[in-house]
Design a protein around this motif. Structure first.
Motif, PDB file in Angstrom:
ATOM      1  N   TYR A 180       4.572  -6.088 155.760  1.00  0.00           N
ATOM      2  CA  TYR A 180       4.701  -6.893 156.464  1.00  0.00           C
ATOM      3  C   TYR A 180       3.430  -6.309 158.168  1.00  0.00           C
ATOM      4  CZ  TYR A 180       9.309  -7.960 154.933  1.00  0.00           C
ATOM      5  OH  TYR A 180      10.208  -7.729 154.321  1.00  0.00           O
ATOM      6  N   GLY A 181       3.107  -5.239 157.459  1.00  0.00           N
ATOM      7  CA  GLY A 181       1.715  -5.651 158.899  1.00  0.00           C
ATOM      8  C   GLY A 181       0.763  -6.405 158.544  1.00  0.00           C
ATOM      9  N   ALA A 182       0.349  -6.620 157.284  1.00  0.00           N
ATOM     10  CA  ALA A 182      -0.675  -6.922 156.367  1.00  0.00           C
ATOM     11  C   ALA A 182      -0.410  -7.995 156.566  1.00  0.00           C
ATOM     12  CB  ALA A 182      -0.303  -6.765 155.115  1.00  0.00           C
ATOM     13  N   LEU A 183       0.701  -8.905 156.085  1.00  0.00           N
ATOM     14  CA  LEU A 183       1.038 -10.627 156.978  1.00  0.00           C
ATOM     15  C   LEU A 183       1.051 -10.475 157.990  1.00  0.00           C
ATOM     16  CD1 LEU A 183       2.674 -12.864 155.143  1.00  0.00           C
ATOM     17  CD2 LEU A 183       4.656 -11.831 155.348  1.00  0.00           C
ATOM     18  N   PHE A 184       1.612  -9.836 158.502  1.00  0.00           N
ATOM     19  CA  PHE A 184       1.543 -10.900 159.852  1.00  0.00           C
ATOM     20  C   PHE A 184       0.154 -10.443 161.026  1.00  0.00           C
ATOM     21  CE2 PHE A 184       6.123  -9.705 159.981  1.00  0.00           C
ATOM     22  CZ  PHE A 184       6.822 -10.624 159.875  1.00  0.00           C
ATOM     23  N   ALA A 185      -0.402  -9.022 160.065  1.00  0.00           N
ATOM     24  CA  ALA A 185      -2.162  -9.046 160.845  1.00  0.00           C
ATOM     25  C   ALA A 185      -2.927  -9.976 160.373  1.00  0.00           C
ATOM     26  CB  ALA A 185      -2.877  -7.582 160.154  1.00  0.00           C
ATOM     27  N   LEU A 186      -3.212 -10.180 158.950  1.00  0.00           N
ATOM     28  CA  LEU A 186      -3.682 -12.170 158.568  1.00  0.00           C
ATOM     29  C   LEU A 186      -2.973 -13.529 159.274  1.00  0.00           C
ATOM     30  CD1 LEU A 186      -4.681 -13.408 156.612  1.00  0.00           C
ATOM     31  CD2 LEU A 186      -2.995 -13.888 155.035  1.00  0.00           C
ATOM     32  N   PHE A 220       8.203 -14.222 145.372  1.00  0.00           N
ATOM     33  CA  PHE A 220       6.689 -14.467 146.567  1.00  0.00           C
ATOM     34  C   PHE A 220       7.367 -13.775 148.216  1.00  0.00           C
ATOM     35  CE2 PHE A 220       6.287 -17.523 143.356  1.00  0.00           C
ATOM     36  CZ  PHE A 220       5.487 -17.193 142.912  1.00  0.00           C
ATOM     37  N   THR A 221       8.378 -13.206 147.828  1.00  0.00           N
ATOM     38  CA  THR A 221       8.406 -12.846 149.320  1.00  0.00           C
ATOM     39  C   THR A 221       8.850 -10.647 148.890  1.00  0.00           C
ATOM     40  OG1 THR A 221      11.356 -12.356 148.994  1.00  0.00           O
ATOM     41  CG2 THR A 221       9.866 -14.803 150.423  1.00  0.00           C
ATOM     42  N   ILE A 222       8.629 -10.430 150.207  1.00  0.00           N
ATOM     43  CA  ILE A 222       8.485  -9.374 150.654  1.00  0.00           C
ATOM     44  C   ILE A 222       9.603  -8.333 150.454  1.00  0.00           C
ATOM     45  CG2 ILE A 222       8.069  -7.101 151.696  1.00  0.00           C
ATOM     46  CD1 ILE A 222       5.469  -8.576 152.872  1.00  0.00           C
ATOM     47  N   ALA A 223      10.746  -9.509 150.888  1.00  0.00           N
ATOM     48  CA  ALA A 223      12.217  -8.833 150.858  1.00  0.00           C
ATOM     49  C   ALA A 223      12.605  -8.020 149.826  1.00  0.00           C
ATOM     50  CB  ALA A 223      12.752  -9.653 151.843  1.00  0.00           C
ATOM     51  N   TYR A 224      12.358  -9.214 148.344  1.00  0.00           N
ATOM     52  CA  TYR A 224      12.719  -9.453 147.195  1.00  0.00           C
ATOM     53  C   TYR A 224      11.743  -8.317 145.800  1.00  0.00           C
ATOM     54  CZ  TYR A 224      12.341 -10.417 142.247  1.00  0.00           C
ATOM     55  OH  TYR A 224      12.886 -10.428 141.050  1.00  0.00           O
ATOM     56  N   ARG A 225      10.676  -7.651 145.991  1.00  0.00           N
ATOM     57  CA  ARG A 225      10.709  -6.211 145.558  1.00  0.00           C
ATOM     58  C   ARG A 225      11.314  -5.276 146.776  1.00  0.00           C
ATOM     59  NH1 ARG A 225       8.376  -8.718 141.535  1.00  0.00           N
ATOM     60  NH2 ARG A 225       7.518 -10.375 142.749  1.00  0.00           N
ATOM     61  N   LEU A 226      11.200  -5.406 147.700  1.00  0.00           N
ATOM     62  CA  LEU A 226      11.840  -4.068 148.548  1.00  0.00           C
ATOM     63  C   LEU A 226      13.177  -3.511 148.704  1.00  0.00           C
ATOM     64  CD1 LEU A 226      10.698  -4.180 152.675  1.00  0.00           C
ATOM     65  CD2 LEU A 226       9.604  -2.542 151.073  1.00  0.00           C
ATOM     66  N   ARG A 227      14.220  -4.519 147.883  1.00  0.00           N
ATOM     67  CA  ARG A 227      15.463  -4.606 147.549  1.00  0.00           C
ATOM     68  C   ARG A 227      15.697  -4.409 146.427  1.00  0.00           C
ATOM     69  NH1 ARG A 227      16.412  -9.946 148.919  1.00  0.00           N
ATOM     70  NH2 ARG A 227      16.065 -10.592 146.618  1.00  0.00           N
ATOM     71  N   LEU A 267       2.557  -2.679 147.110  1.00  0.00           N
ATOM     72  CA  LEU A 267       1.204  -2.375 147.775  1.00  0.00           C
ATOM     73  C   LEU A 267      -0.285  -3.295 147.504  1.00  0.00           C
ATOM     74  CD1 LEU A 267       1.309   1.137 146.808  1.00  0.00           C
ATOM     75  CD2 LEU A 267       1.124   0.553 148.597  1.00  0.00           C
ATOM     76  N   LEU A 268       0.247  -3.840 146.173  1.00  0.00           N
ATOM     77  CA  LEU A 268      -0.817  -5.152 146.074  1.00  0.00           C
ATOM     78  C   LEU A 268      -0.882  -5.945 146.985  1.00  0.00           C
ATOM     79  CD1 LEU A 268      -2.745  -5.499 143.589  1.00  0.00           C
ATOM     80  CD2 LEU A 268      -1.488  -7.128 142.726  1.00  0.00           C
ATOM     81  N   ILE A 269       0.622  -6.169 147.210  1.00  0.00           N
ATOM     82  CA  ILE A 269       0.823  -7.718 147.923  1.00  0.00           C
ATOM     83  C   ILE A 269      -0.383  -7.413 149.545  1.00  0.00           C
ATOM     84  CG2 ILE A 269       2.449  -8.875 149.668  1.00  0.00           C
ATOM     85  CD1 ILE A 269       4.255  -8.723 147.204  1.00  0.00           C
ATOM     86  N   ALA A 270       0.202  -6.059 149.987  1.00  0.00           N
ATOM     87  CA  ALA A 270      -0.533  -5.402 151.359  1.00  0.00           C
ATOM     88  C   ALA A 270      -1.768  -5.554 151.100  1.00  0.00           C
ATOM     89  CB  ALA A 270       0.245  -3.935 151.064  1.00  0.00           C
ATOM     90  N   GLY A 271      -2.610  -4.751 150.164  1.00  0.00           N
ATOM     91  CA  GLY A 271      -3.303  -4.787 150.004  1.00  0.00           C
ATOM     92  C   GLY A 271      -4.912  -5.880 150.137  1.00  0.00           C
ATOM     93  N   ALA A 272      -3.675  -6.873 149.198  1.00  0.00           N
ATOM     94  CA  ALA A 272      -4.242  -8.737 149.272  1.00  0.00           C
ATOM     95  C   ALA A 272      -4.428  -9.308 149.969  1.00  0.00           C
ATOM     96  CB  ALA A 272      -3.758  -9.337 148.276  1.00  0.00           C
TER      97      ALA A 272
END
Lengths: 292, 329
Positions: A180-186, A220-227, A267-272
């Motif tokens: 989420y940090g990477a998403l909101f930073a973007l 395509f959401t982060i919540a799906y992966r976390l869940r 991690l890949l989503i965050a990195g990208a």
């Protein structure tokens, strides 16, 4: 002693980012930030404990009536699932997401507003180190608050395996902070106005609504992966809720048997997203008249 | 290749440089090549000084044209940022951070090691006279101290070129003097300087090379003397205090270089709009010495930079007559 004139961007970053992190950490030790940290810890903890206290005993446990031995008490499967989901929803999902929204979205905007952005523009690794350093500080603050909240709440909850939940939820706090940090930073790098509003709307629509729709789009959401990580690592089953609908069952949780694929995905989503933000922050032209 | 064969590295090379903010012109077709040295960029507020600084530092991308700073394109060469120090015009509004912490952090953002950044920060704070206050939060500083703190961060990484935007803003006379002294020392050390200001006389002590910018255009450049001669050749307002006001007004009305004669509400004052001020001064001296008129005081608008800009703009547009609004004969 002289100015390093021929350093590469990577060596500059390796010196600049720790500098920004220590500076921002020292700067963030304020009464306001401490109060926000306490709220981030206390609100979900208090809610979880309150729900646990208000839940009737018979709804929580299966009693061995013949023995009435406390060691024989077993937490009901559905109660375990409900409280595991509640911990996940309140802490890694909502608190961590909102914490990162507040801290990571305005990384650039706060500098522009405070008229300090110009000082980083004329530094070799200025913009990138500022973004990365503030991102790291936001992750540290939020994930620490999340892990602390999980640690405080878990002992009071009716769970089959509290240690397992504590470990999983703590990992999810870290992963959620990173992603989420990477998403909101973007979003903060791309948008120069109403950053918080745009981030909030995105969080609400994508992570709050789309992530819970049983369709391909939720992948395509982060919540799906976390869940999915939560369900796999805690061996929770969604079958009891979606017995008659295999499609919905498969759509709500990834079918990866171990959960490691989902961790790698996050991690890949965050990195990208972070990589894109770091690249863009150097390219985007920010309003300059207010700065100089 | 011997040293003499190497091409000379100019400070700035601007070729048809333009920047548009939507439909608003930031800078317009700037064409300029300057060798290394100290220069003042003079222009009223909104003239395009900050935009030009934004372009020179690489913060802004030109819409048209090219520019090089110290031989490099500031948008493409990250190493160039190590060679430039910038002191912006805006006030330093940072809470809860000491000057020492802030400058150490900025040096580390420039790629300095912590072990090098700390002693260098101590040194530079000493240079700008903030050694005593180095561990005080910046928000407790006076405006003059904050200006010096901004200067300290600009010179901390030992740049070759120092760019300052309105460094005298808000400073009291002592602060102005101290800032001037620091900048004179910088210019004397052989390093390059670009000083943007809207007040000509403030920067005259520091450098004798000026560029006048207005409406995003570079109107003129040269030394202070050349600019004053330019001003003297242009129409300007002059106030004359005379006990023989009416007699003086009738004498002046016959002169072809007088554009307007205005009787002020204050007694014995005439406000003149003059095409050739030097001829006015000669005539006044002649009439006063022959006893035709008395002249108690002459006040010119020599230092009024905005007048000069208006005049240069009207000349630039090819207008024959300069009309000052509100002036009447």
């Amino acid at each position: 002693m002289s100015a390093p004139t021929n350093t590469t961007i990577f060596s500059s970053l390796s010196r600049a980012v720790p500098g920004v992190v220590s500076y921002e950490l020292a700067r963030s030790m304020t009464l306001g930030r401490s109060a926000m940290f306490l709220l981030m810890v206390c609100i979900p903890t208090a809610l979880l404990i309150a729900v646990a206290q208000l839940t009737p005993e018979e709804a929580k446990y299966t009693f061995d009536v013949s023995e009435l031995n406390k060691d024989e008490i077993v937490v009901r499967a559905e109660t375990n699932l409900a409280f595991s989901m509640l911990v996940y929803l309140l802490i890694p999902q909502v608190m961590t997401m909102l914490g990162m929204l507040v801290l990571a979205s305005p990384i650039v905007h706060s500098e522009l507003e405070g008229q300090t952005w110009v000082y980083s523009l004329v530094r070799h690794a200025g913009r990138r180190s500022l973004l990365l350093g503030k991102y790291i500080v936001a992750v540290l603050w939020t994930s620490t608050a999340g892990i602390l909240a999980v640690s405080l709440a878990t002992p009071f909850l009716p769970l089959k395996n509290p240690t397992q939940l504590w470990m999983t939820a703590s990992l999810l706090c870290l992963l959620a902070s990173l992603a989420y940090g990477a998403l909101f930073a973007l979003i903060g790098v791309v948008m120069q106005k109403r950053v918080m509003v745009i981030s909030f709307v995105y969080a609400l629509v994508a992570e709050g609504v789309l992530a819970w729709i049983p369709a391909v789009i939720n992948q395509f959401t982060i919540a799906y992966r976390l869940r999915s990580i939560l369900f796999r690592w805690l061996n929770l089953s969604v079958d009891q809720y979606f017995q008659n609908d295999g499609f919905v069952r498969n759509a709500m949780v990834a079918q990866d048997p171990s959960g490691w694929t989902q961790i790698a995905s996050v991690l890949l989503i965050a990195g990208a997203l972070l990589g894109l933000a770091v690249w863009l922050v150097e390219k985007v032209q920010y309003s300059f008249q207010s700065e100089l | 290749m011997t040293q003499s064969d190497q091409p000379v590295e100019n400070l700035f090379e601007l070729q048809n440089l333009s920047l548009m903010y939507g439909t608003v012109i930031g800078v317009n077709d700037l064409q300029l090549t300057l060798p290394k040295g100290a220069y003042a960029l003079i222009g009223p507020n909104g003239a395009g000084k900050s935009t030009l600084i934004g372009l020179l530092t690489g913060a802004l991308r030109p819409t048209l044209g090219n520019l090089k700073v110290l031989g490099e394109n500031p948008r493409r060469c990250g190493q160039l940022q190590q060679r430039i120090g910038v002191c912006p015009a805006t006030d330093l509004l940072i809470h809860g951070v000491t000057a020492h912490q802030w400058i150490v952090q900025l040096l580390r953002m420039s790629g300095w090691r912590k072990s090098e950044a700390i002693p260098r920060t101590d040194q530079v704070l000493e240079e700008v006279g903030l050694a005593e206050a180095r561990n005080r939060p910046i928000h407790t500083y006076s405006l003059g101290m904050r200006q010096r703190c901004k200067l300290a961060q600009a010179i901390a990484h030992r740049p070759e070129l120092l760019i300052l935007d309105e460094p005298f803003n808000g400073l009291d006379p002592i602060g102005r003097y101290q800032m001037s002294e620091l900048l004179i020392q910088w210019a004397k050390s052989g390093k390059s300087l670009l000083l943007a200001s809207h007040v000509l006389h403030e920067v005259e002590r520091i450098t004798d090379s000026f560029m006048l910018i207005f409406g995003g255009r570079l109107l003129a450049s040269g030394t202070a003397g050349e600019l004053r001669r330019l001003l003297a050749d242009l129409p300007q307002d002059i106030i004359v205090q005379s006990q023989t006001r009416d007699r003086l007004a009738s004498l002046l009305a016959e002169k072809p270089w007088i554009r307007a004669v205005h009787r002020d509400a204050k007694p014995n004052r005439l406000i003149l709009t003059v095409d050739r001020p030097l001829e006015l001064y000669e005539s006044l001296a002649l009439w006063a010495s022959s006893g035709q008129v008395s002249v108690e005081r002459i006040t010119g608008t020599d230092g009024d930079i905005s007048t000069l800009f208006r005049l240069l703009i009207s000349r630039h547009r090819g207008e024959r007559a300069y009309q000052k609004s509100g002036a009447s004969s």
